[in-house]
Write a protein that holds these residues in place. Sequence first.
Motif, short mmCIF file in Angstrom:
data_model
loop_
_atom_site.label_atom_id
_atom_site.label_comp_id
_atom_site.label_asym_id
_atom_site.label_seq_id
_atom_site.Cartn_x
_atom_site.Cartn_y
_atom_site.Cartn_z
N LEU A 18 0.80 -1.33 -0.33
CA LEU A 18 0.32 0.44 0.43
C LEU A 18 1.23 0.79 -0.49
CD1 LEU A 18 -2.87 -1.29 2.23
CD2 LEU A 18 -3.10 -0.29 -0.06
N MET A 19 2.02 1.32 1.19
CA MET A 19 2.87 2.23 0.75
C MET A 19 3.44 2.33 -0.64
SD MET A 19 4.58 1.62 4.05
CE MET A 19 6.09 3.21 4.17
N LYS A 20 4.29 0.97 -1.27
CA LYS A 20 4.49 1.76 -2.74
C LYS A 20 3.10 1.71 -4.05
CE LYS A 20 7.39 -0.76 -5.87
NZ LYS A 20 7.62 -1.68 -6.45
N LEU A 21 2.27 1.33 -3.16
CA LEU A 21 0.98 1.88 -4.35
C LEU A 21 0.65 3.18 -4.47
CD1 LEU A 21 -0.56 -1.72 -5.13
CD2 LEU A 21 1.29 -0.65 -6.74
N THR A 22 0.30 3.63 -3.77
CA THR A 22 -0.79 5.13 -2.83
C THR A 22 0.61 6.14 -2.30
OG1 THR A 22 -1.29 3.79 -0.78
CG2 THR A 22 -2.32 3.44 -2.77
N GLY A 23 1.58 5.80 -2.22
CA GLY A 23 2.00 6.50 -1.97
C GLY A 23 2.22 7.50 -0.29
N ALA A 24 0.40 6.96 0.15
CA ALA A 24 -0.11 7.40 1.29
C ALA A 24 0.79 6.95 2.27
CB ALA A 24 -1.45 6.82 1.74
N GLY A 25 1.51 5.32 2.47
CA GLY A 25 2.01 5.60 3.12
C GLY A 25 3.16 6.43 3.88
N SER A 204 -1.06 8.86 -5.83
CA SER A 204 -1.51 8.54 -7.67
C SER A 204 -0.66 7.75 -8.06
CB SER A 204 -2.48 9.66 -8.42
OG SER A 204 -1.94 10.89 -8.52
N LYS A 205 0.75 8.62 -8.07
CA LYS A 205 1.76 8.01 -8.83
C LYS A 205 3.17 7.91 -7.79
CE LYS A 205 0.93 11.66 -11.95
NZ LYS A 205 1.66 12.69 -12.95
N GLY A 206 2.54 7.49 -6.47
CA GLY A 206 4.00 7.56 -5.39
C GLY A 206 4.91 8.73 -5.56
N TYR A 207 6.34 7.79 -4.89
CA TYR A 207 6.80 9.11 -4.43
C TYR A 207 8.16 8.96 -5.82
CZ TYR A 207 6.31 9.78 0.28
OH TYR A 207 5.16 10.45 1.43
N VAL A 211 5.57 5.11 -9.55
CA VAL A 211 4.14 3.60 -10.00
C VAL A 211 3.87 3.88 -11.01
CG1 VAL A 211 1.48 3.50 -9.46
CG2 VAL A 211 3.00 4.16 -7.25
N THR A 212 3.90 2.51 -11.46
CA THR A 212 3.99 1.79 -12.62
C THR A 212 2.14 2.22 -12.04
OG1 THR A 212 3.68 0.22 -12.60
CG2 THR A 212 5.55 0.72 -13.48
N LEU A 213 1.08 2.10 -14.18
CA LEU A 213 0.08 1.95 -14.75
C LEU A 213 -0.81 0.45 -13.91
CD1 LEU A 213 -2.95 2.57 -15.89
CD2 LEU A 213 -2.31 1.65 -17.67
N GLU A 214 0.08 -0.01 -14.07
CA GLU A 214 -0.04 -2.09 -13.30
C GLU A 214 -0.04 -1.72 -12.28
OE1 GLU A 214 1.49 -6.23 -13.26
OE2 GLU A 214 2.25 -4.98 -14.12
N GLN A 215 0.74 -0.74 -11.53
CA GLN A 215 0.73 -0.54 -9.82
C GLN A 215 -0.79 0.46 -9.43
OE1 GLN A 215 4.18 0.38 -9.32
NE2 GLN A 215 5.64 -1.08 -8.42
N THR A 217 -2.80 -0.22 -11.15
CA THR A 217 -4.71 -0.14 -11.41
C THR A 217 -5.07 -1.51 -10.35
OG1 THR A 217 -4.19 -0.14 -13.71
CG2 THR A 217 -5.61 -1.91 -12.98
N GLN A 218 -3.51 -1.83 -9.55
CA GLN A 218 -3.92 -2.66 -8.84
C GLN A 218 -4.14 -2.23 -7.18
OE1 GLN A 218 0.13 -4.82 -7.78
NE2 GLN A 218 -1.00 -6.42 -6.08
N ALA A 219 -3.99 -1.15 -7.17
CA ALA A 219 -3.92 0.14 -6.09
C ALA A 219 -5.86 -0.07 -6.02
CB ALA A 219 -3.21 1.21 -5.39
N LEU A 220 -5.81 0.74 -7.48
CA LEU A 220 -7.55 0.81 -7.39
C LEU A 220 -7.96 0.04 -7.23
CD1 LEU A 220 -7.08 3.61 -10.44
CD2 LEU A 220 -7.62 4.38 -8.36
N GLU A 221 -7.61 -1.15 -7.76
CA GLU A 221 -8.85 -2.39 -7.66
C GLU A 221 -9.10 -3.12 -6.21
OE1 GLU A 221 -10.99 -6.33 -9.06
OE2 GLU A 221 -10.13 -4.64 -10.15
N HIS A 222 -7.90 -3.06 -5.41
CA HIS A 222 -7.75 -2.50 -3.86
C HIS A 222 -8.76 -1.98 -3.20
CE1 HIS A 222 -7.03 -3.97 0.17
NE2 HIS A 222 -6.57 -2.54 0.18
N LEU A 223 -8.76 -1.05 -3.09
CA LEU A 223 -9.14 0.22 -2.86
C LEU A 223 -10.71 0.03 -2.99
CD1 LEU A 223 -6.34 3.02 -3.23
CD2 LEU A 223 -7.32 1.78 -0.81
N SER A 224 -10.88 -0.19 -4.44
CA SER A 224 -12.06 -0.72 -5.00
C SER A 224 -13.04 -1.85 -4.21
CB SER A 224 -12.57 -0.88 -6.19
OG SER A 224 -12.24 0.72 -6.89
N ARG A 225 -12.34 -2.60 -4.09
CA ARG A 225 -13.46 -3.54 -3.56
C ARG A 225 -13.26 -3.49 -1.80
NH1 ARG A 225 -14.53 -7.75 -6.27
NH2 ARG A 225 -13.52 -8.07 -8.36
N GLN A 226 -12.21 -2.68 -1.63
CA GLN A 226 -12.77 -1.91 0.09
C GLN A 226 -13.58 -1.52 0.64
OE1 GLN A 226 -10.29 -3.21 2.65
NE2 GLN A 226 -11.82 -2.60 3.98
#
Length: 362
Positions: A18-25, A204-207, A211-215, A217-226
């Motif tokens: 999560l830290m890597k994909l959203t930058g939020a960590g 959205s882009k990480g530090y 963050v790649t488009l694939e990463q 997309t994966q983060a948004l998939e997780h957050l959407s299902r959350q």
Amino acid sequence: MDTNTAPASTPHLDRRDLMKLTGAGAAVLAATPLFNLSHAKAQSMPADWDKTFPKSEKVDHQKVSFRNRYGITLAGDLYLPKDRAGRRLAALAVGGPFGAVKEQSSGLYAQTMAERGFVTLAFDASFTGESGGEPRNVASPDINTEDFSAAVDYLGLHPSVDRERIGVIGICGWGGMALNAVAVDKRVQAVVASTMYDMTRVMSKGYNDSVTLEQRTQALEHLSRQRWDDAANGTPTYQPPYNDLKGGEAQFLVDYHDYYRTPRGYHPRAVNSGHSWTRTTPLSFMNMPLLTYIKEISPRPVLLIHGEKAHSRYFSETAYAAAAEPKELMIIPGASHVDLYDKVDAIPFDKLTSFFNRHLAA
């Protein structure tokens, strides 16, 4: 639920993912919860001094409240120079850092600038600290931008304020919010962003935009299902606790810990001082770039202040490049990101004073 793992119904993403994909960590540092966040309420407003910095004898302090245009009641600390003698003064709305409360860095900036002749208002963001809003500890690039304009509403109606001489100071993640607010709020005459984060960019882009488009997309998939899990539970799930050092962290994480988790800057109401954001907080930040219209601050002046050694320095540098004149970027030699939270020998208060005196002149 184990806060260090994703819900069973979603693709597994651990804390580091999560830290890597959203930058939020790293941006929304928090630590071991002190109470059940899903049931946390806006805190009452104590009359006693509860700041992380000493009270000044040169200013009068008042606890105040006001509403934003979404109907959320915000809590603030109003600082007025004792020698104001009935004059209408220039005023400053002060917010940040992201995940902090008004009793921390923003209050220090506000009180110090009040010592220098300004009416100042440090306030808690919607859903945090003593401000209202449910659920607790959620952030929004839109609502938090609005919080700045609501502070301007309050200041413009205060009898000690000249409403044509209002400025804004945003610190850390609220630096980006401040720039976004001033771009649309033409009542504000000058803006300073200190040790700025663009929270939409880092989430959205990480530090360093790593963050790649694939990463993504994966983060948004997780957050959407959350969202399904949260809807089923009737309450949001909160992010894993950050800022609980285990060894081997980057220096800027150690710096955050040194501020938020030690007597230097700890405050029990701050998200970053022992709590956490909702897991789905990054969603709107990942879809709404804050600084799209930064050029429209012009012809009003922008001052960006950043530490030479700050990991976040690139946020101010790219904001400066995108902004129109008049603009200025001030780099503080040897300073880190967190140094500009509370180190009065590093924060250029003389520069802040001259900047606002010049651009908020009567």
